[in-house]
Design a protein around this motif. Sequence first.
Motif, PDB file in Angstrom:
ATOM      1  N   MET A  98       0.840  -1.206   0.000  1.00 31.63           N
ATOM      2  CA  MET A  98       0.000   0.000   0.000  1.00 31.63           C
ATOM      3  C   MET A  98       0.872   1.252   0.000  1.00 31.63           C
ATOM      4  SD  MET A  98      -2.794  -1.361   2.803  1.00 31.63           S
ATOM      5  CE  MET A  98      -3.993  -0.061   2.612  1.00 31.63           C
ATOM      6  N   LYS A  99       0.238   2.367  -0.319  1.00 27.97           N
ATOM      7  CA  LYS A  99       0.925   3.658  -0.324  1.00 27.97           C
ATOM      8  C   LYS A  99       0.567   4.428   0.937  1.00 27.97           C
ATOM      9  CE  LYS A  99       0.955   4.002  -5.296  1.00 27.97           C
ATOM     10  NZ  LYS A  99       0.053   4.140  -6.397  1.00 27.97           N
ATOM     11  N   PRO A 100       1.464   5.331   1.377  1.00 20.82           N
ATOM     12  CA  PRO A 100       1.128   6.170   2.528  1.00 20.82           C
ATOM     13  C   PRO A 100      -0.194   6.904   2.296  1.00 20.82           C
ATOM     14  CG  PRO A 100       3.442   6.408   1.991  1.00 20.82           C
ATOM     15  CD  PRO A 100       2.819   5.594   0.882  1.00 20.82           C
ATOM     16  N   GLY A 101      -1.008   6.931   3.335  1.00 16.05           N
ATOM     17  CA  GLY A 101      -2.298   7.604   3.248  1.00 16.05           C
ATOM     18  C   GLY A 101      -3.439   6.696   2.846  1.00 16.05           C
ATOM     19  N   GLU A 102      -3.134   5.503   2.331  1.00 15.70           N
ATOM     20  CA  GLU A 102      -4.209   4.576   1.959  1.00 15.70           C
ATOM     21  C   GLU A 102      -4.899   4.062   3.200  1.00 15.70           C
ATOM     22  OE1 GLU A 102      -4.157   1.531  -1.180  1.00 15.70           O
ATOM     23  OE2 GLU A 102      -2.118   2.249  -1.609  1.00 15.70           O
ATOM     24  N   LYS A 103      -6.214   3.879   3.074  1.00 14.89           N
ATOM     25  CA  LYS A 103      -7.030   3.436   4.202  1.00 14.89           C
ATOM     26  C   LYS A 103      -6.992   1.918   4.327  1.00 14.89           C
ATOM     27  CE  LYS A 103     -11.571   4.304   6.197  1.00 14.89           C
ATOM     28  NZ  LYS A 103     -12.362   3.116   6.376  1.00 14.89           N
ATOM     29  N   LEU A 104      -6.833   1.450   5.558  1.00 15.09           N
ATOM     30  CA  LEU A 104      -6.929   0.030   5.834  1.00 15.09           C
ATOM     31  C   LEU A 104      -8.399  -0.367   5.875  1.00 15.09           C
ATOM     32  CD1 LEU A 104      -3.970   0.581   6.787  1.00 15.09           C
ATOM     33  CD2 LEU A 104      -4.362  -1.133   8.523  1.00 15.09           C
ATOM     34  N   PRO A 105      -8.690  -1.659   5.750  1.00 12.72           N
ATOM     35  CA  PRO A 105     -10.083  -2.094   5.863  1.00 12.72           C
ATOM     36  C   PRO A 105     -10.652  -1.703   7.232  1.00 12.72           C
ATOM     37  CG  PRO A 105      -8.703  -3.858   5.014  1.00 12.72           C
ATOM     38  CD  PRO A 105      -7.786  -2.759   5.452  1.00 12.72           C
ATOM     39  N   SER A 106     -11.966  -1.565   7.290  1.00 13.35           N
ATOM     40  CA  SER A 106     -12.623  -1.203   8.545  1.00 13.35           C
ATOM     41  C   SER A 106     -12.473  -2.345   9.555  1.00 13.35           C
ATOM     42  CB  SER A 106     -14.106  -0.939   8.308  1.00 13.35           C
ATOM     43  OG  SER A 106     -14.773  -2.155   8.007  1.00 13.35           O
ATOM     44  N   GLN A 107     -12.730  -2.020  10.800  1.00 15.42           N
ATOM     45  CA  GLN A 107     -12.656  -3.045  11.838  1.00 15.42           C
ATOM     46  C   GLN A 107     -13.630  -4.176  11.542  1.00 15.42           C
ATOM     47  OE1 GLN A 107     -12.254  -1.728  15.878  1.00 15.42           O
ATOM     48  NE2 GLN A 107     -13.317  -3.518  16.650  1.00 15.42           N
ATOM     49  N   ARG A 108     -14.839  -3.843  11.085  1.00 18.49           N
ATOM     50  CA  ARG A 108     -15.839  -4.863  10.745  1.00 18.49           C
ATOM     51  C   ARG A 108     -15.307  -5.776   9.636  1.00 18.49           C
ATOM     52  NH1 ARG A 108     -18.663  -8.413  12.218  1.00 18.49           N
ATOM     53  NH2 ARG A 108     -19.092  -7.057  13.953  1.00 18.49           N
ATOM     54  N   GLU A 109     -14.671  -5.185   8.616  1.00 20.41           N
ATOM     55  CA  GLU A 109     -14.107  -5.988   7.524  1.00 20.41           C
ATOM     56  C   GLU A 109     -12.990  -6.899   8.035  1.00 20.41           C
ATOM     57  OE1 GLU A 109     -14.726  -3.095   3.654  1.00 20.41           O
ATOM     58  OE2 GLU A 109     -13.171  -2.545   5.108  1.00 20.41           O
ATOM     59  N   LEU A 110     -12.195  -6.395   8.968  1.00 14.87           N
ATOM     60  CA  LEU A 110     -11.111  -7.206   9.522  1.00 14.87           C
ATOM     61  C   LEU A 110     -11.653  -8.338  10.397  1.00 14.87           C
ATOM     62  CD1 LEU A 110      -8.540  -4.378  10.363  1.00 14.87           C
ATOM     63  CD2 LEU A 110      -8.461  -6.008   8.452  1.00 14.87           C
ATOM     64  N   ILE A 111     -12.732  -8.065  11.129  1.00 11.00           N
ATOM     65  CA  ILE A 111     -13.375  -9.118  11.924  1.00 11.00           C
ATOM     66  C   ILE A 111     -13.873 -10.220  10.992  1.00 11.00           C
ATOM     67  CG2 ILE A 111     -15.417  -9.650  13.330  1.00 11.00           C
ATOM     68  CD1 ILE A 111     -15.019  -6.819  14.606  1.00 11.00           C
ATOM     69  N   ASP A 112     -14.496  -9.824   9.896  1.00 10.44           N
ATOM     70  CA  ASP A 112     -14.993 -10.795   8.912  1.00 10.44           C
ATOM     71  C   ASP A 112     -13.840 -11.566   8.268  1.00 10.44           C
ATOM     72  OD1 ASP A 112     -17.577  -9.974   9.480  1.00 10.44           O
ATOM     73  OD2 ASP A 112     -17.748  -8.703   7.699  1.00 10.44           O
ATOM     74  N   ARG A 113     -12.767 -10.863   7.957  1.00 12.31           N
ATOM     75  CA  ARG A 113     -11.619 -11.490   7.284  1.00 12.31           C
ATOM     76  C   ARG A 113     -10.942 -12.526   8.180  1.00 12.31           C
ATOM     77  NH1 ARG A 113      -6.129  -8.275   5.318  1.00 12.31           N
ATOM     78  NH2 ARG A 113      -4.814 -10.117   5.128  1.00 12.31           N
ATOM     79  N   PHE A 114     -10.689 -12.146   9.438  1.00 10.65           N
ATOM     80  CA  PHE A 114      -9.918 -13.013  10.319  1.00 10.65           C
ATOM     81  C   PHE A 114     -10.788 -13.930  11.181  1.00 10.65           C
ATOM     82  CE2 PHE A 114      -6.976  -9.497   9.465  1.00 10.65           C
ATOM     83  CZ  PHE A 114      -5.860 -10.204   9.069  1.00 10.65           C
ATOM     84  N   GLY A 115     -12.040 -13.531  11.408  1.00 16.34           N
ATOM     85  CA  GLY A 115     -12.902 -14.339  12.264  1.00 16.34           C
ATOM     86  C   GLY A 115     -12.558 -14.219  13.741  1.00 16.34           C
ATOM     87  N   PHE A 116     -11.883 -13.133  14.115  1.00 14.62           N
ATOM     88  CA  PHE A 116     -11.492 -12.921  15.503  1.00 14.62           C
ATOM     89  C   PHE A 116     -12.387 -11.852  16.132  1.00 14.62           C
ATOM     90  CE2 PHE A 116      -6.870 -13.978  14.142  1.00 14.62           C
ATOM     91  CZ  PHE A 116      -7.137 -15.338  14.184  1.00 14.62           C
ATOM     92  N   ALA A 117     -12.353 -11.781  17.448  1.00 14.98           N
ATOM     93  CA  ALA A 117     -13.139 -10.796  18.188  1.00 14.98           C
ATOM     94  C   ALA A 117     -12.636  -9.381  17.925  1.00 14.98           C
ATOM     95  CB  ALA A 117     -13.060 -11.099  19.683  1.00 14.98           C
ATOM     96  N   SER A 118     -13.514  -8.434  18.155  1.00 15.17           N
ATOM     97  CA  SER A 118     -13.208  -7.022  17.960  1.00 15.17           C
ATOM     98  C   SER A 118     -11.956  -6.600  18.734  1.00 15.17           C
ATOM     99  CB  SER A 118     -14.407  -6.194  18.395  1.00 15.17           C
ATOM    100  OG  SER A 118     -14.100  -4.833  18.434  1.00 15.17           O
ATOM    101  N   GLN A 119     -11.851  -7.017  19.993  1.00 15.99           N
ATOM    102  CA  GLN A 119     -10.707  -6.636  20.821  1.00 15.99           C
ATOM    103  C   GLN A 119      -9.403  -7.181  20.238  1.00 15.99           C
ATOM    104  OE1 GLN A 119     -10.829  -4.478  23.492  1.00 15.99           O
ATOM    105  NE2 GLN A 119      -8.626  -4.514  23.221  1.00 15.99           N
ATOM    106  N   THR A 120      -9.453  -8.379  19.680  1.00 13.92           N
ATOM    107  CA  THR A 120      -8.262  -8.971  19.070  1.00 13.92           C
ATOM    108  C   THR A 120      -7.808  -8.138  17.876  1.00 13.92           C
ATOM    109  OG1 THR A 120      -8.980 -11.164  19.777  1.00 13.92           O
ATOM    110  CG2 THR A 120      -7.339 -11.073  18.004  1.00 13.92           C
TER     111      THR A 120
END
Length: 111
Positions: free
Chosen positions: A25-47
């Motif tokens: 990625m390039k500087p300034g690019e947005k990472l996926p949202s927390q919800r998207e990361l929860i869906d991607r990894f299948g882990f809890a929000s706190q994780t």
Amino acid sequence: MTVTGGPKPKAVQVADALREDIKKMKPGEKLPSQRELIDRFGFASQTIQNGLAALRADGLIVSAGNLGNFVSDGSAPTSDMHDDIKEIRSQIQALAERVAALEERSVPGGA
């Protein structure tokens, strides 16, 4: 005796995977949202939050509050007081929820 080579903690798995993504990625690019990361990894929000906190601590990402997390351009300080306070509050909230759940399971007046 020290055991090595065991499974990595889930937050470390999240941080490691996102480090690989950030390399592309390039500087300034947005990472996926927390919800998207929860869906991607299948882990809890706190994780997920703990994985993101590790990346912030390393100076790889910066948090823009409700706007999300962005790839750092390297100019931001590695430790932002606001982010640290936000992370501490998040951890306190998670601990408070765990304590409440444990208290609900305990026997009233028990000892």
